[in-house]
Structures are given as structure tokens and as C-alpha cells.
Design a protein around this motif. Structure first.
Motif, PDB file in Angstrom:
ATOM      1  N   ALA A 147       0.838  -1.190   0.000  1.00 54.39           N
ATOM      2  CA  ALA A 147       0.000   0.000   0.000  1.00 54.39           C
ATOM      3  C   ALA A 147       0.876   1.244   0.000  1.00 54.39           C
ATOM      4  O   ALA A 147       1.916   1.284   0.669  1.00 54.39           O
ATOM      5  N   PRO A 148       0.488   2.278  -0.731  1.00 55.39           N
ATOM      6  CA  PRO A 148       1.295   3.507  -0.717  1.00 55.39           C
ATOM      7  C   PRO A 148       1.260   4.167   0.655  1.00 55.39           C
ATOM      8  O   PRO A 148       0.309   4.020   1.416  1.00 55.39           O
ATOM      9  N   HIS A 149       2.312   4.860   0.964  1.00 53.18           N
ATOM     10  CA  HIS A 149       2.412   5.616   2.211  1.00 53.18           C
ATOM     11  C   HIS A 149       1.763   6.970   1.958  1.00 53.18           C
ATOM     12  O   HIS A 149       2.247   7.759   1.151  1.00 53.18           O
ATOM     13  N   ARG A 150       0.701   7.242   2.644  1.00 49.95           N
ATOM     14  CA  ARG A 150      -0.086   8.452   2.400  1.00 49.95           C
ATOM     15  C   ARG A 150       0.468   9.624   3.210  1.00 49.95           C
ATOM     16  O   ARG A 150       0.478   9.599   4.442  1.00 49.95           O
ATOM     17  N   VAL A 151       0.953  10.640   2.515  1.00 50.23           N
ATOM     18  CA  VAL A 151       1.451  11.867   3.149  1.00 50.23           C
ATOM     19  C   VAL A 151       0.425  12.964   2.928  1.00 50.23           C
ATOM     20  O   VAL A 151       0.195  13.396   1.793  1.00 50.23           O
ATOM     21  N   ALA A 152      -0.209  13.401   4.006  1.00 50.07           N
ATOM     22  CA  ALA A 152      -1.203  14.469   3.918  1.00 50.07           C
ATOM     23  C   ALA A 152      -0.556  15.766   4.382  1.00 50.07           C
ATOM     24  O   ALA A 152      -0.068  15.860   5.515  1.00 50.07           O
ATOM     25  N   ILE A 184       1.152  11.782  -2.103  1.00 48.71           N
ATOM     26  CA  ILE A 184       1.083  13.093  -1.464  1.00 48.71           C
ATOM     27  C   ILE A 184      -0.264  13.733  -1.774  1.00 48.71           C
ATOM     28  O   ILE A 184      -0.660  13.846  -2.945  1.00 48.71           O
ATOM     29  N   VAL A 185      -0.973  14.144  -0.732  1.00 53.17           N
ATOM     30  CA  VAL A 185      -2.242  14.847  -0.919  1.00 53.17           C
ATOM     31  C   VAL A 185      -2.184  16.147  -0.128  1.00 53.17           C
ATOM     32  O   VAL A 185      -1.559  16.227   0.933  1.00 53.17           O
ATOM     33  N   PHE A 186      -2.818  17.163  -0.679  1.00 51.89           N
ATOM     34  CA  PHE A 186      -2.881  18.463  -0.015  1.00 51.89           C
ATOM     35  C   PHE A 186      -4.304  18.675   0.493  1.00 51.89           C
ATOM     36  O   PHE A 186      -5.264  18.599  -0.288  1.00 51.89           O
ATOM     37  N   LEU A 187      -4.414  18.930   1.773  1.00 49.83           N
ATOM     38  CA  LEU A 187      -5.717  19.075   2.408  1.00 49.83           C
ATOM     39  C   LEU A 187      -5.823  20.445   3.058  1.00 49.83           C
ATOM     40  O   LEU A 187      -4.835  20.989   3.554  1.00 49.83           O
ATOM     41  N   GLU A 230     -11.129  12.871   4.443  1.00 51.14           N
ATOM     42  CA  GLU A 230     -10.072  12.079   3.818  1.00 51.14           C
ATOM     43  C   GLU A 230      -9.692  10.885   4.682  1.00 51.14           C
ATOM     44  O   GLU A 230      -9.840  10.920   5.911  1.00 51.14           O
ATOM     45  N   PRO A 231      -9.185   9.821   4.067  1.00 49.06           N
ATOM     46  CA  PRO A 231      -8.731   8.649   4.838  1.00 49.06           C
ATOM     47  C   PRO A 231      -7.572   9.017   5.760  1.00 49.06           C
ATOM     48  O   PRO A 231      -6.931  10.059   5.597  1.00 49.06           O
ATOM     49  N   ALA A 232      -7.298   8.158   6.707  1.00 50.77           N
ATOM     50  CA  ALA A 232      -6.210   8.399   7.650  1.00 50.77           C
ATOM     51  C   ALA A 232      -4.878   8.500   6.918  1.00 50.77           C
ATOM     52  O   ALA A 232      -4.636   7.790   5.942  1.00 50.77           O
ATOM     53  N   ALA A 233      -4.026   9.391   7.384  1.00 49.62           N
ATOM     54  CA  ALA A 233      -2.713   9.589   6.775  1.00 49.62           C
ATOM     55  C   ALA A 233      -1.666   8.779   7.519  1.00 49.62           C
ATOM     56  O   ALA A 233      -1.743   8.614   8.736  1.00 49.62           O
ATOM     57  N   ASP A 234      -0.693   8.281   6.790  1.00 45.92           N
ATOM     58  CA  ASP A 234       0.466   7.670   7.438  1.00 45.92           C
ATOM     59  C   ASP A 234       1.354   8.759   8.036  1.00 45.92           C
ATOM     60  O   ASP A 234       1.913   8.598   9.115  1.00 45.92           O
ATOM     61  N   THR A 235       1.472   9.851   7.299  1.00 45.21           N
ATOM     62  CA  THR A 235       2.217  11.019   7.772  1.00 45.21           C
ATOM     63  C   THR A 235       1.361  12.257   7.564  1.00 45.21           C
ATOM     64  O   THR A 235       0.913  12.523   6.443  1.00 45.21           O
ATOM     65  N   LEU A 236       1.111  12.996   8.632  1.00 48.64           N
ATOM     66  CA  LEU A 236       0.436  14.292   8.535  1.00 48.64           C
ATOM     67  C   LEU A 236       1.492  15.367   8.698  1.00 48.64           C
ATOM     68  O   LEU A 236       2.202  15.410   9.712  1.00 48.64           O
ATOM     69  N   LEU A 237       1.621  16.236   7.700  1.00 46.21           N
ATOM     70  CA  LEU A 237       2.617  17.300   7.716  1.00 46.21           C
ATOM     71  C   LEU A 237       1.905  18.645   7.755  1.00 46.21           C
ATOM     72  O   LEU A 237       1.104  18.965   6.866  1.00 46.21           O
ATOM     73  N   VAL A 238       2.192  19.443   8.768  1.00 45.77           N
ATOM     74  CA  VAL A 238       1.564  20.752   8.937  1.00 45.77           C
ATOM     75  C   VAL A 238       2.600  21.825   8.626  1.00 45.77           C
ATOM     76  O   VAL A 238       3.609  21.950   9.335  1.00 45.77           O
TER      77      VAL A 238
END
Length: 324
Positions: free
Chosen positions: A4-9, A40-43, A67-75
Motif C-alpha cells: 500500500a502507498p504511504h499516504r502523506v497528507a 502526497i495529498v494536499f488538504l 479524507e482517509p487516515a494519513a500515514d504522515t500528517l505534515l503541517v
């Protein structure tokens, strides 16, 4: 590697600093070229597109709540903070995805957003050194490390000003895929990967304000431009046509140091960069302007409590020794 891809939000909002967004995102995108699988998704808080601090519009993929849960949330950060308090809706928009994210990270003043969301309570953290004291005041339960490039406390990561977000992203890539892949990314982006989290945010020439005196500024510029020159006290004084005593007084009054210590700090900083680039300790000593390897070794021992060789071994990775 997981299938599964690692989701970076990446959480963005009006006024967000564009480099805080683009720098780390570029690291994750580049890592995909070398075998990683980051999505990579931008929210944004509402799902509406936002406008960055430079007036560039950022198209977003959705709202944080949908949005689905992120593996990494970057603020990412903004120069609005800490000049103003973080709005409640932005704090809420951070708290929601953070509750399910595998890890949470901030860039620069994004730490103020994490703090407003209650995500730094009781934790070690960092931010840009110029506003670190304000983060400490706004988050009294935090232990703010003002001179770190980035800090990890459990699954929470905070980083210093702008380009430190790239250092943090490289460290996250290394955590996921190891140092070899992270090093390939660093080389592709023409940046260092060796700046570990506990290294200083700024090099010797950038510590504190520049000299007020144009004469002293000429001297500091001269030393910084070519540390290998003869920068003895007498030679520097002759360059300005002043007495050694007067030049020493200028350094003391404006920089709280001596000419010799200033020259040493510039040479030390250059030697450290040369070691990061792979030069031998002997080569680094010569290129940085130290009279001998032994003189450089003494400076490293005094400043870092390790030898140049030990420094080079330790910082071939982005990780702090014992970080976990």
C-alpha cells in the motif's frame, strides 16, 4: 516495503509558507523515483483551495475531515504565526487527522499549529529560532529546543525554519526506507542529508545580527569568504588600518567574542561541511584553513566533544544517536 502507498497528507491554509509545503513534498516525490511509494495529498480545513504567502494558489485534494487516515500528517507553517493566535478552526483541522495519523510533523511555525491543537503538550519540540521563545511561552508544557534542526518525540516531529523541512523529510524517508535511498534523494536534490536533527539551525556567520560597524563587517565578510587566508590579529588589524587592540574591542563590543575565536568558528563550520561532503579529516583541516589536523581536532573536541572522524561517522545519517 508495504504494497500500500504511504499516504502523506500536507495540511495547507491561507497564508501558508509555500516553501514549507513545496520543500518536503519534493523530497517525498523524488523518493518515489528511487523505489519509495508515497502518495502526497494536499488538504485544507474546508476542502477549498488556499492562497500561499506568495500569492500562489494551492489546489487541494479535499478537506481533512473527509479524507482517509494519513500515514504522515505534515503541517506547514505561516509567517502569520506567532504574530497572531492560531484560529480554532485550523487547530481543529489539525487535531482531527492527527488522531489517526501514523506520525505527525510540522515545518517551522507549523509547530504553533500543533501546539494550538494540543499535540505538543508535554513533548520536546522546535521551531524557527527567532520565535522559539514564543512557542515556549504559548506551550508551557513543551520543552522547546531552540537550536535543533528537527526534534522527534515519539511519533511527533517538529522542524526549524523553512529549509529544515527538507532535512526533516529526508529523515522521514530514511526512517521508512533506509539511508541509501535517502542519500540518493539528497544527491538528486543537491542538498545535504547529513544535517542531523541535533545540529545547530544556523552556521557561525548567521548566529546573531551582523556587525553594526561597516569596518567590522568588512572583516567578518573577509574571513567568511576565504577562511584559508592569514587571519591573524595583526593581519586583520592591518586590513582596516587600526590597532589590534581596537579591532579586539570591536569584536568584543559587537560580537561578544575575539577575532581569533571568530576565525576559528568560521573554519570549524567550513571543516564540518567538508567532512559532510566526504573529505578526509586531513583534507578538511587544510581546506578550512586550520594550521594542522591537530588544531582542528582540538576545536572539534571542545565544541562537540568528539573527534572529526567520529563526527563524520555519526552524521553520515540523518538520525540522532539513540533517537527513537
Amino acid at each position: 516495503m508495504s504494497s500500500a502507498p504511504h499516504r502523506v497528507a500536507v495540511l495547507v491554509y491561507d497564508g501558508v509558507t509555500l516553501l514549507d509545503v513545496a520543500g518536503p513534498a519534493e523530497v517525498f516525490k523524488e523518493a518515489n523515483r528511487f523505489g519509495a511509494d508515497y502518495r502526497i495529498v494536499f488538504l485544507s480545513p474546508t476542502g477549498a483551495d488556499v492562497t500561499s504567502n506568495l500569492g500562489v494558489r494551492i489546489a487541494v485534494d479535499g478537506a481533512v475531515a473527509s479524507e482517509p487516515a494519513a500515514d504522515t500528517l505534515l503541517v506547514a507553517g505561516s509567517d502569520r504565526y506567532p504574530r497572531a493566535r492560531v484560529p480554532g478552526d485550523l487547530a481543529d483541522a489539525t487535531r482531527i487527522p492527527a488522531a489517526t495519523a501514523g506520525r505527525v510533523a510540522s515545518v517551522c511555525t507549523g509547530a504553533f499549529v500543533l501546539a494550538a491543537a494540543g499535540l505538543l503538550d508535554g513533548k520536546r519540540a522546535t521551531t524557527h529560532w527567532q520565535v522559539a521563545h514564543q512557542l515556549a511561552a504559548w506551550c508551557p508544557t513543551c520543552r522547546v529546543e531552540a537550536d535543533a534542526i528537527y526534534v522527534r518525540d515519539g511519533a511527533t516531529y517538529t522542524s526549524a525554519g523553512v529549509t529544515a523541512g527538507i532535512d526533516l523529510a529526508l529523515a522521514l524517508v530514511e526512517e521508512d526506507h533506509g539511508p541509501d535511498l535517502a542519500r540518493e534523494v539528497a544527491r538528486a536534490l543537491v542538498v545535504y542529508m547529513q544535517r542531523a536533527g541535533d545540529q545547530s539551525q544556523f552556521s557561525a556567520p548567521l548566529q546573531g545580527p551582523p556587525p553594526r560597524s561597516p569596518a567590522l563587517r568588512r572583516i567578518t565578510d573577509l574571513v567568511t569568504a576565504n577562511p584559508r587566508r592569514d587571519h591573524s590579529l595583526g593581519e586583520l588589524a592591518r586590513h582596516l588600518n587600526v590597532s589590534p587592540r581596537h579591532l579586539t574591542r570591536l569584536f568584543h563590543d559587537e560580537l561578544s567574542t575575539t577575532p581569533a575565536r571568530y576565525v576559528e568558528s568560521i573554519r570549524f563550520d567550513m571543516a564540518r561541511a567538508l567532512l559532510d561532503q566526504g573529505h578526509t579529516a586531513t583534507q578538511a583541516a587544510t581546506l578550512a584553513g586550520f594550521p594542522s589536523y591537530e588544531s582542528m581536532r582540538r576545536v572539534f573536541a571542545r565544541k562537540l566533544s568528539i573527534s572529526p572522524a567520529a563526527y563524520q561517522r555519526r552524521f553520515r545519517t540523518t538520525r540522532r544517536p539513540g533517537a527513537g
